[in-house]
Design a protein around this motif. Structure first.
Motif, PDB file in Angstrom:
ATOM      1  N   SER A 290       1.173  -1.728  -0.339  1.00  0.00           N
ATOM      2  CA  SER A 290      -0.446  -0.205  -0.103  1.00  0.00           C
ATOM      3  C   SER A 290       0.343   1.080   0.223  1.00  0.00           C
ATOM      4  CB  SER A 290      -0.706   0.377   0.906  1.00  0.00           C
ATOM      5  OG  SER A 290      -0.491   0.074   2.319  1.00  0.00           O
ATOM      6  N   ASP A 291       2.782   1.303   0.497  1.00  0.00           N
ATOM      7  CA  ASP A 291       2.588   2.403   0.746  1.00  0.00           C
ATOM      8  C   ASP A 291       4.207   2.768  -0.994  1.00  0.00           C
ATOM      9  OD1 ASP A 291       2.574   2.453   3.284  1.00  0.00           O
ATOM     10  OD2 ASP A 291       4.560   1.746   3.958  1.00  0.00           O
ATOM     11  N   ARG A 292       3.415   1.869  -1.838  1.00  0.00           N
ATOM     12  CA  ARG A 292       4.231   1.754  -3.085  1.00  0.00           C
ATOM     13  C   ARG A 292       3.025   2.258  -3.981  1.00  0.00           C
ATOM     14  NH1 ARG A 292       6.640  -4.086  -3.380  1.00  0.00           N
ATOM     15  NH2 ARG A 292       6.690  -3.629  -5.369  1.00  0.00           N
ATOM     16  N   GLY A 293       1.438   2.347  -3.419  1.00  0.00           N
ATOM     17  CA  GLY A 293       0.430   2.293  -3.925  1.00  0.00           C
ATOM     18  C   GLY A 293      -0.446   1.297  -5.014  1.00  0.00           C
ATOM     19  N   LEU A 294       0.109   0.112  -4.616  1.00  0.00           N
ATOM     20  CA  LEU A 294       0.168  -1.129  -5.696  1.00  0.00           C
ATOM     21  C   LEU A 294      -1.990  -2.002  -5.104  1.00  0.00           C
ATOM     22  CD1 LEU A 294       3.816  -3.152  -5.706  1.00  0.00           C
ATOM     23  CD2 LEU A 294       2.751  -1.743  -7.815  1.00  0.00           C
ATOM     24  N   ILE A 295      -1.877  -1.477  -3.648  1.00  0.00           N
ATOM     25  CA  ILE A 295      -3.098  -1.371  -3.288  1.00  0.00           C
ATOM     26  C   ILE A 295      -3.451  -0.994  -2.322  1.00  0.00           C
ATOM     27  CG2 ILE A 295      -2.545  -3.821  -3.472  1.00  0.00           C
ATOM     28  CD1 ILE A 295      -2.363  -3.912  -0.417  1.00  0.00           C
ATOM     29  N   PRO A 296      -4.594   0.149  -2.293  1.00  0.00           N
ATOM     30  CA  PRO A 296      -5.043   0.604  -0.954  1.00  0.00           C
ATOM     31  C   PRO A 296      -5.148   0.578   0.192  1.00  0.00           C
ATOM     32  CG  PRO A 296      -7.051  -0.682  -1.904  1.00  0.00           C
ATOM     33  CD  PRO A 296      -6.153  -0.778  -2.537  1.00  0.00           C
ATOM     34  N   PRO A 297      -4.569   1.738   1.305  1.00  0.00           N
ATOM     35  CA  PRO A 297      -4.636   1.187   2.585  1.00  0.00           C
ATOM     36  C   PRO A 297      -5.559   0.797   3.283  1.00  0.00           C
ATOM     37  CG  PRO A 297      -4.067   3.262   2.200  1.00  0.00           C
ATOM     38  CD  PRO A 297      -3.915   3.049   1.045  1.00  0.00           C
ATOM     39  N   LEU A 298      -6.101   0.717   4.426  1.00  0.00           N
ATOM     40  CA  LEU A 298      -6.902  -0.023   5.048  1.00  0.00           C
ATOM     41  C   LEU A 298      -7.880   0.937   5.322  1.00  0.00           C
ATOM     42  CD1 LEU A 298      -5.732  -2.938   7.740  1.00  0.00           C
ATOM     43  CD2 LEU A 298      -7.371  -3.165   5.654  1.00  0.00           C
ATOM     44  N   SER A 299      -9.450   1.405   5.345  1.00  0.00           N
ATOM     45  CA  SER A 299      -9.724   2.242   5.035  1.00  0.00           C
ATOM     46  C   SER A 299     -10.568   2.323   6.919  1.00  0.00           C
ATOM     47  CB  SER A 299     -11.666   2.727   4.096  1.00  0.00           C
ATOM     48  OG  SER A 299     -11.782   1.080   4.994  1.00  0.00           O
TER      49      SER A 299
END
Length: 397
Positions: A290-299
């Motif tokens: 998520s830090d690399r923008g590959l997946i969204p972080p937990l909302s």
């Protein structure tokens, strides 16, 4: 960019057509492995039931004072039958990975085990056996008899990237904080309520801890009903395919290192029972993606849902302590399980040790109809990396 909601899942068969492969995969098939769901088979929250009814919905109060309804003490004749079958298997010099009903025959006990299998799949979803003679038999004969017992409930699937079909829950001194690399069963840390990547999980207690390591289970259908009543917005979040689960490097070539999925699903076909698949450790270790923008972080909504699901399970749980010689079998379809943190005895006393089985129950043999492309396969689920061969060590490695 995060994968699109419309992406399709791979559909590769895992049946081994080459009969020579039986030298490596004795029953002719290998573990299917982890896969994303068939997204077109997933349903919106409006399709989920307002309330679940039936024997899969239970509370701790239903059983805490009725141990005779979920605890079975092995009778002398049952121990004798398993012991004789194990001795025949050992005398034949066969590999543990090749154990089947055919070479581990239990003519008297098998009918009872068939009823246990039905109860695991479609009833309360758990059983605790007592009196398995691990100290008398030792690890090798115990493993044979335990795995032989398991063949009457399902098919062994690999539990990790090394092909372990006989797993070992034991503290190996690994750092539980390294959750992007370390599997928690190899530590003494608490395991939050979760389900494994199989239809049924079995745990045989070889040695207890000095303190802790106790078991909690809960009906996921009871938890569902409570969430639906008290926090329907949380339950809705859990039904959406917005959850990414870490595969912790146990992937085959060309596969994504994570899977996007839901927590609660509906079964395919007519019944459309509610199925769940959950492990909070696997959503907490994804910041490297998520830090690399590959997946969204937990909302914020997902964090709330994860916390409330855990809190609800803790509130509803049935607590039990596994003694040496106890075997616990659980459904991963509709039961969550957890383990308390533990502390081992000082050397030279043995460390806490549970032998673990992951068992598959395919559709053709009464298994649930799941929204995954391998639902009909003999050894659906589990963890399979490439052509890694199945192994059954007698202790952790």
């Amino acid at each position: 960019m995060a994968p699109a909601l419309t992406e399709l899942s791979p559909a590769a068969p895992h049946q081994l057509q080459d009969q020579s492969s039986k030298a490596d995969f004795p029953d002719g098939s290998k573990t299917s492995g982890q896969h994303p769901p068939l997204y077109h088979e997933l349903h919106s929250f409006e399709d989920f039931p307002d309330k679940i009814f039936g024997p899969t919905v239970w509370s701790a109060d239903d059983y805490v004072r009725k141990p005779e309804q979920w605890i079975h003490h092995f009778a002398d004749e049952e121990i004798e039958e398993m012991g004789e079958a194990a001795d025949r298997f050992l005398t034949a010099g066969l590999s543990l990975t090749g154990i089947t009903r055919d070479n581990f025959q239990l003519p008297r006990l098998s009918q009872f085990l068939e009823s246990i299998r039905a109860e695991l799949l479609n009833g309360k979803g758990f059983i605790l056996f007592k009196g398995f003679p691990v100290e008398k038999w030792g690890n090798h004969k115990s493993a044979v008899a335990y795995m032989g017992l398991g063949t009457y409930l399902g098919y062994f699937v690999s539990q990790n990237g090394k092909g372990h079909v006989l797993g070992h829950v034991k503290d190996l001194g690994e750092d539980a904080k390294q959750i992007d690399k370390v599997r928690i069963y190899r530590t003494n840390a608490r395991q939050f309520f979760h389900q494994d990547d199989s239809d049924i999980v079995g745990l045989l207690c070889i040695a207890r801890a000095l303190e802790g390591g106790e078991s909690d289970i809960v009906s996921s259908h009871h938890a569902y009903n409570i969430l639906r009543q008290e926090n329907p917005h949380v339950l809705e979040t859990l039904t959406k395919p917005i959850w990414y689960f870490d595969r912790k490097g146990e992937v085959s070539q060309g596969e994504d290192p994570y899977i996007r999925t839901s927590v609660f699903y509906l079964e395919t076909g007519g019944d459309k029972r509610v199925y769940s698949k959950w492990d909070p450790y696997y959503i907490q270790s994804l910041t490297r993606f998520s830090d690399r923008g590959l997946i969204p972080p937990l909302s914020a909504a997902q964090v709330e849902a994860a916390e409330l699901l855990e809190a609800t399970c803790k509130r509803l749980a049935l607590h039990m302590i596994l003694e040496v010689g106890d075997i616990q079998f659980l459904s991963n379809e509709h039961v969550f399980h957890a383990r308390t943190e533990y502390k081992d005895h000082a050397p030279p006393a043995p460390r806490r040790h549970l032998m673990r089985l992951w068992l598959a129950t395919p559709e053709a043999e009464g298994g649930w109809r799941l929204p995954f492309h391998d639902s009909a396969e003999k050894k659906r689920g589990g963890i399979q990396v490439g052509n890694t061969l199945p192994v059954a060590h007698l202790d952790a490695e």
